[in-house]
Design a protein around this motif. Sequence first.
Motif, PDB file in Angstrom:
ATOM      1  N   TRP A 145       0.817  -1.208   0.000  1.00  0.00           N
ATOM      2  CA  TRP A 145       0.000   0.000   0.000  1.00  0.00           C
ATOM      3  C   TRP A 145       0.853   1.262   0.000  1.00  0.00           C
ATOM      4  CZ3 TRP A 145      -4.759  -0.171  -1.436  1.00  0.00           C
ATOM      5  CH2 TRP A 145      -5.535  -1.310  -1.209  1.00  0.00           C
ATOM      6  N   VAL A 146       2.077   1.166   0.510  1.00  0.00           N
ATOM      7  CA  VAL A 146       2.962   2.340   0.528  1.00  0.00           C
ATOM      8  C   VAL A 146       3.245   2.795  -0.898  1.00  0.00           C
ATOM      9  CG1 VAL A 146       5.217   3.228   1.206  1.00  0.00           C
ATOM     10  CG2 VAL A 146       4.013   1.638   2.720  1.00  0.00           C
ATOM     11  N   ASP A 147       3.710   1.892  -1.745  1.00  0.00           N
ATOM     12  CA  ASP A 147       4.028   2.231  -3.136  1.00  0.00           C
ATOM     13  C   ASP A 147       2.783   2.646  -3.911  1.00  0.00           C
ATOM     14  OD1 ASP A 147       6.712   1.666  -2.741  1.00  0.00           O
ATOM     15  OD2 ASP A 147       6.481  -0.452  -3.270  1.00  0.00           O
ATOM     16  N   ARG A 148       1.646   2.035  -3.585  1.00  0.00           N
ATOM     17  CA  ARG A 148       0.411   2.341  -4.308  1.00  0.00           C
ATOM     18  C   ARG A 148      -0.124   3.743  -4.001  1.00  0.00           C
ATOM     19  NH1 ARG A 148      -3.505  -3.026  -3.843  1.00  0.00           N
ATOM     20  NH2 ARG A 148      -2.245  -4.424  -5.144  1.00  0.00           N
ATOM     21  N   LEU A 149       0.069   4.178  -2.780  1.00  0.00           N
ATOM     22  CA  LEU A 149      -0.626   5.391  -2.334  1.00  0.00           C
ATOM     23  C   LEU A 149       0.258   6.617  -2.120  1.00  0.00           C
ATOM     24  CD1 LEU A 149      -3.117   3.816   0.247  1.00  0.00           C
ATOM     25  CD2 LEU A 149      -3.615   4.601  -2.067  1.00  0.00           C
ATOM     26  N   GLU A 150       1.587   6.451  -2.058  1.00  0.00           N
ATOM     27  CA  GLU A 150       2.445   7.599  -1.741  1.00  0.00           C
ATOM     28  C   GLU A 150       2.318   8.719  -2.765  1.00  0.00           C
ATOM     29  OE1 GLU A 150       6.141   6.761   1.201  1.00  0.00           O
ATOM     30  OE2 GLU A 150       6.473   6.161  -0.889  1.00  0.00           O
ATOM     31  N   MET A 151       2.303   8.407  -4.045  1.00  0.00           N
ATOM     32  CA  MET A 151       2.179   9.452  -5.060  1.00  0.00           C
ATOM     33  C   MET A 151       0.807  10.120  -5.000  1.00  0.00           C
ATOM     34  SD  MET A 151       3.497  11.360  -7.250  1.00  0.00           S
ATOM     35  CE  MET A 151       5.104  10.602  -7.396  1.00  0.00           C
ATOM     36  N   THR A 152      -0.233   9.322  -4.743  1.00  0.00           N
ATOM     37  CA  THR A 152      -1.584   9.882  -4.596  1.00  0.00           C
ATOM     38  C   THR A 152      -1.613  10.886  -3.450  1.00  0.00           C
ATOM     39  OG1 THR A 152      -2.578   7.830  -5.397  1.00  0.00           O
ATOM     40  CG2 THR A 152      -4.017   9.324  -4.174  1.00  0.00           C
ATOM     41  N   SER A 153      -0.994  10.523  -2.334  1.00  0.00           N
ATOM     42  CA  SER A 153      -0.939  11.413  -1.182  1.00  0.00           C
ATOM     43  C   SER A 153      -0.194  12.702  -1.519  1.00  0.00           C
ATOM     44  CB  SER A 153      -0.248  10.697  -0.013  1.00  0.00           C
ATOM     45  OG  SER A 153      -0.049  11.581   1.063  1.00  0.00           O
ATOM     46  N   SER A 154       0.936  12.578  -2.214  1.00  0.00           N
ATOM     47  CA  SER A 154       1.742  13.755  -2.571  1.00  0.00           C
ATOM     48  C   SER A 154       0.967  14.704  -3.478  1.00  0.00           C
ATOM     49  CB  SER A 154       3.031  13.315  -3.269  1.00  0.00           C
ATOM     50  OG  SER A 154       3.853  12.582  -2.398  1.00  0.00           O
ATOM     51  N   ARG A 155       0.232  14.149  -4.440  1.00  0.00           N
ATOM     52  CA  ARG A 155      -0.527  14.995  -5.368  1.00  0.00           C
ATOM     53  C   ARG A 155      -1.689  15.698  -4.679  1.00  0.00           C
ATOM     54  NH1 ARG A 155      -0.339  10.518 -10.252  1.00  0.00           N
ATOM     55  NH2 ARG A 155       1.675  11.191 -11.144  1.00  0.00           N
ATOM     56  N   MET A 156      -2.360  14.998  -3.775  1.00  0.00           N
ATOM     57  CA  MET A 156      -3.457  15.635  -3.036  1.00  0.00           C
ATOM     58  C   MET A 156      -2.922  16.736  -2.120  1.00  0.00           C
ATOM     59  SD  MET A 156      -6.283  12.690  -2.128  1.00  0.00           S
ATOM     60  CE  MET A 156      -5.157  11.545  -1.340  1.00  0.00           C
ATOM     61  N   TRP A 157      -1.767  16.477  -1.511  1.00  0.00           N
ATOM     62  CA  TRP A 157      -1.158  17.506  -0.662  1.00  0.00           C
ATOM     63  C   TRP A 157      -0.757  18.719  -1.490  1.00  0.00           C
ATOM     64  CZ3 TRP A 157       4.353  17.794   1.676  1.00  0.00           C
ATOM     65  CH2 TRP A 157       4.374  18.770   2.701  1.00  0.00           C
ATOM     66  N   MET A 158      -0.245  18.490  -2.691  1.00  0.00           N
ATOM     67  CA  MET A 158       0.128  19.593  -3.581  1.00  0.00           C
ATOM     68  C   MET A 158      -1.083  20.470  -3.899  1.00  0.00           C
ATOM     69  SD  MET A 158       2.451  21.179  -5.406  1.00  0.00           S
ATOM     70  CE  MET A 158       3.872  20.113  -5.663  1.00  0.00           C
ATOM     71  N   ALA A 159      -2.229  19.844  -4.190  1.00  0.00           N
ATOM     72  CA  ALA A 159      -3.453  20.603  -4.473  1.00  0.00           C
ATOM     73  C   ALA A 159      -3.852  21.444  -3.269  1.00  0.00           C
ATOM     74  CB  ALA A 159      -4.583  19.646  -4.854  1.00  0.00           C
ATOM     75  N   SER A 160      -3.753  20.875  -2.073  1.00  0.00           N
ATOM     76  CA  SER A 160      -4.094  21.614  -0.850  1.00  0.00           C
ATOM     77  C   SER A 160      -3.143  22.783  -0.614  1.00  0.00           C
ATOM     78  CB  SER A 160      -4.048  20.669   0.363  1.00  0.00           C
ATOM     79  OG  SER A 160      -5.000  19.650   0.243  1.00  0.00           O
ATOM     80  N   ILE A 161      -1.854  22.556  -0.871  1.00  0.00           N
ATOM     81  CA  ILE A 161      -0.861  23.628  -0.677  1.00  0.00           C
ATOM     82  C   ILE A 161      -1.133  24.792  -1.622  1.00  0.00           C
ATOM     83  CG2 ILE A 161       1.580  24.242  -0.929  1.00  0.00           C
ATOM     84  CD1 ILE A 161       2.229  21.323  -0.116  1.00  0.00           C
ATOM     85  N   ILE A 162      -1.411  24.493  -2.887  1.00  0.00           N
ATOM     86  CA  ILE A 162      -1.671  25.555  -3.868  1.00  0.00           C
ATOM     87  C   ILE A 162      -2.886  26.372  -3.459  1.00  0.00           C
ATOM     88  CG2 ILE A 162      -2.379  26.004  -6.252  1.00  0.00           C
ATOM     89  CD1 ILE A 162      -0.620  23.575  -7.039  1.00  0.00           C
ATOM     90  N   TYR A 163      -3.957  25.679  -3.018  1.00  0.00           N
ATOM     91  CA  TYR A 163      -5.149  26.400  -2.546  1.00  0.00           C
ATOM     92  C   TYR A 163      -4.801  27.271  -1.342  1.00  0.00           C
ATOM     93  CZ  TYR A 163      -9.404  27.455  -0.067  1.00  0.00           C
ATOM     94  OH  TYR A 163     -10.384  28.132   0.602  1.00  0.00           O
ATOM     95  N   ASP A 164      -4.073  26.695  -0.381  1.00  0.00           N
ATOM     96  CA  ASP A 164      -3.727  27.437   0.840  1.00  0.00           C
ATOM     97  C   ASP A 164      -2.873  28.668   0.534  1.00  0.00           C
ATOM     98  OD1 ASP A 164      -5.126  25.702   2.449  1.00  0.00           O
ATOM     99  OD2 ASP A 164      -3.382  24.490   2.983  1.00  0.00           O
TER     100      ASP A 164
END
Length: 267
Positions: A145-164
């Motif tokens: 699950w680490v390899d499957r989800l790490e990039m997904t987590s990074s991209r969602m965090w990037m979207a949140s950072i840009i909004y913030d």
Amino acid sequence: MGASSVPVPFILPADRVKKYLQVADGRDKALKIIQYCIKVVLWSELVTKTRHADVHQRIKSVASHFSTTRKILRLAHCVEPYLELRDLLREGEPWRSMRDMAKKGLHTRGVMQVFAVVIAGLGIVNDCVDDVICLAKIGALDKKWVDRLEMTSSRMWMASIIYDILDNLRGMGKIATDLAMRQRALATAIASKEVDADQLATDRSAVAALEQKLFVQRVSFFKLCADYAFDYVDVFHVTGRRGDGIQAIAGLIAALLSTYKLWLKAK
């Protein structure tokens, strides 16, 4: 003279430190500072595997354990964005903004209100994904699950950072405008010499509060920029020594600025 009356000069504000560390986020940031100080030391090769093999292994292990501890401290963090989403929907501001934009067309405030709901929802999903990654890393779930989800987590965090960042800039502009108006009004009142002392003190306090608010907003902006630089490495696959350096320095800056903000709240 009783023991309680003897003045003891404490340099460290212990009560404030205790209040800071009682908050889970405070412990997380304290660990993060140490973790990224170690990462900066390792990246800058102040401690190398060849010359200081034992020390290198020890501090690398400490950084790794601190990273895991921080992830465990943040388990179930999805409650925070959930409460944000709940409050947004209860206030009804996004719905009013959507109706207003349907009648009058798009405007910045309305778009940001709608995106606030989207980002809060994304934050819930992101925190749940981070929980799965954490549980997988400590062995509670399959490590695949680490390899499957790490990039997904990074991209969602990037979207949140840009909004913030955008929301921060919008808020900073509003505070700066309010501060300029207050300062002009205060200068006029002082020049006229017709305002009583109590009112003048109130106006000065209001200006000082806005100045502090603007300062904290700027600190938040630079912290968000550090977060963006850190996440940029993961999202855009910046590898090697350059990527390690960017993340080590950006992580340390973000940790220091976050800690400073929490320290101000602990007053």
